[in-house]
Design a protein around this motif. Sequence first.
Motif, short mmCIF file in Angstrom:
data_model
loop_
_atom_site.label_atom_id
_atom_site.label_comp_id
_atom_site.label_asym_id
_atom_site.label_seq_id
_atom_site.Cartn_x
_atom_site.Cartn_y
_atom_site.Cartn_z
N PHE A 44 2.12 7.31 -8.33
CA PHE A 44 2.12 6.35 -7.22
C PHE A 44 2.06 7.14 -5.90
N LEU A 45 1.05 6.87 -5.09
CA LEU A 45 0.85 7.61 -3.84
C LEU A 45 0.56 6.64 -2.72
N HIS A 46 1.19 6.85 -1.54
CA HIS A 46 0.87 6.02 -0.39
C HIS A 46 0.96 6.84 0.88
N VAL A 47 0.04 6.55 1.81
CA VAL A 47 -0.03 7.25 3.10
C VAL A 47 -0.31 6.20 4.16
N GLY A 48 0.71 5.75 4.88
CA GLY A 48 0.54 4.69 5.88
C GLY A 48 0.76 3.32 5.26
N ASN A 49 -0.09 2.37 5.61
CA ASN A 49 0.03 1.02 5.07
C ASN A 49 -0.32 1.00 3.59
N GLY A 50 0.44 0.23 2.81
CA GLY A 50 0.17 0.19 1.39
C GLY A 50 0.83 -0.98 0.70
#
Length: 218
Positions: A44-50
């Motif tokens: 699971f990866l997120h950068v900013g809005n997600g």
Amino acid sequence: MPRAAPSRTLRTAAGAGLLLLGLAEMAAAHAWSLSVSSGSRRLFLHVGNGSVSNANGNFNGATGTNGAINLVQVTVPAAQLGNGTDLAMTSNSTQSTSLYGDGNNTCPTPSSQVMVGAGYRRNGGSASATLGVTSPANLTSAAGDTIPFTEISWTVSAPGSGVPNVIPAGTFSGATQTLATVPGNTYIENCHTFSYANNAVRAAGTYNGRVTYTLSAP
């Protein structure tokens, strides 16, 4: 009559990819390191809005890519061109609460922060996942002028957390670099605040470049 000086605007888009993608927080001296319920192998990866990873710490959200790409930028005032003073960059992210699923307010001011988070779920074994980022050598304007990506750096923070940095502060290398190791059944996140070094006078224009965050596991 004096003429207005042309502006130099730097814009950097940040994207991410893998099995599950969202976008998340970053930190300046601390981070969050949280447990994930064991289960079938999932990243699971997120950068900013997600998109939220589903219920607190289980990573059972739908697989796929959220698709959001956030922008950080700065306009250099004419009077400060190339004076060597770092300039803070703003963000169009609106993500303030953690995508881990617990609703924690990890990035209180997303207009100046980008939340970054990475998690690895597995049933067993000792393998870890690797969080990395790839940046191009330069930001480039429509006229073909360039600014080295090494002029952009970030600090990190995670309000309320006493955990040492698990995603550290740094400077883009203009290549691929490793940011952190993510142990199995662990989720890490913090808030990144970006700045431009402003070390030289550049030609007028809007300079663009995109960095890509990745999370991989054997």
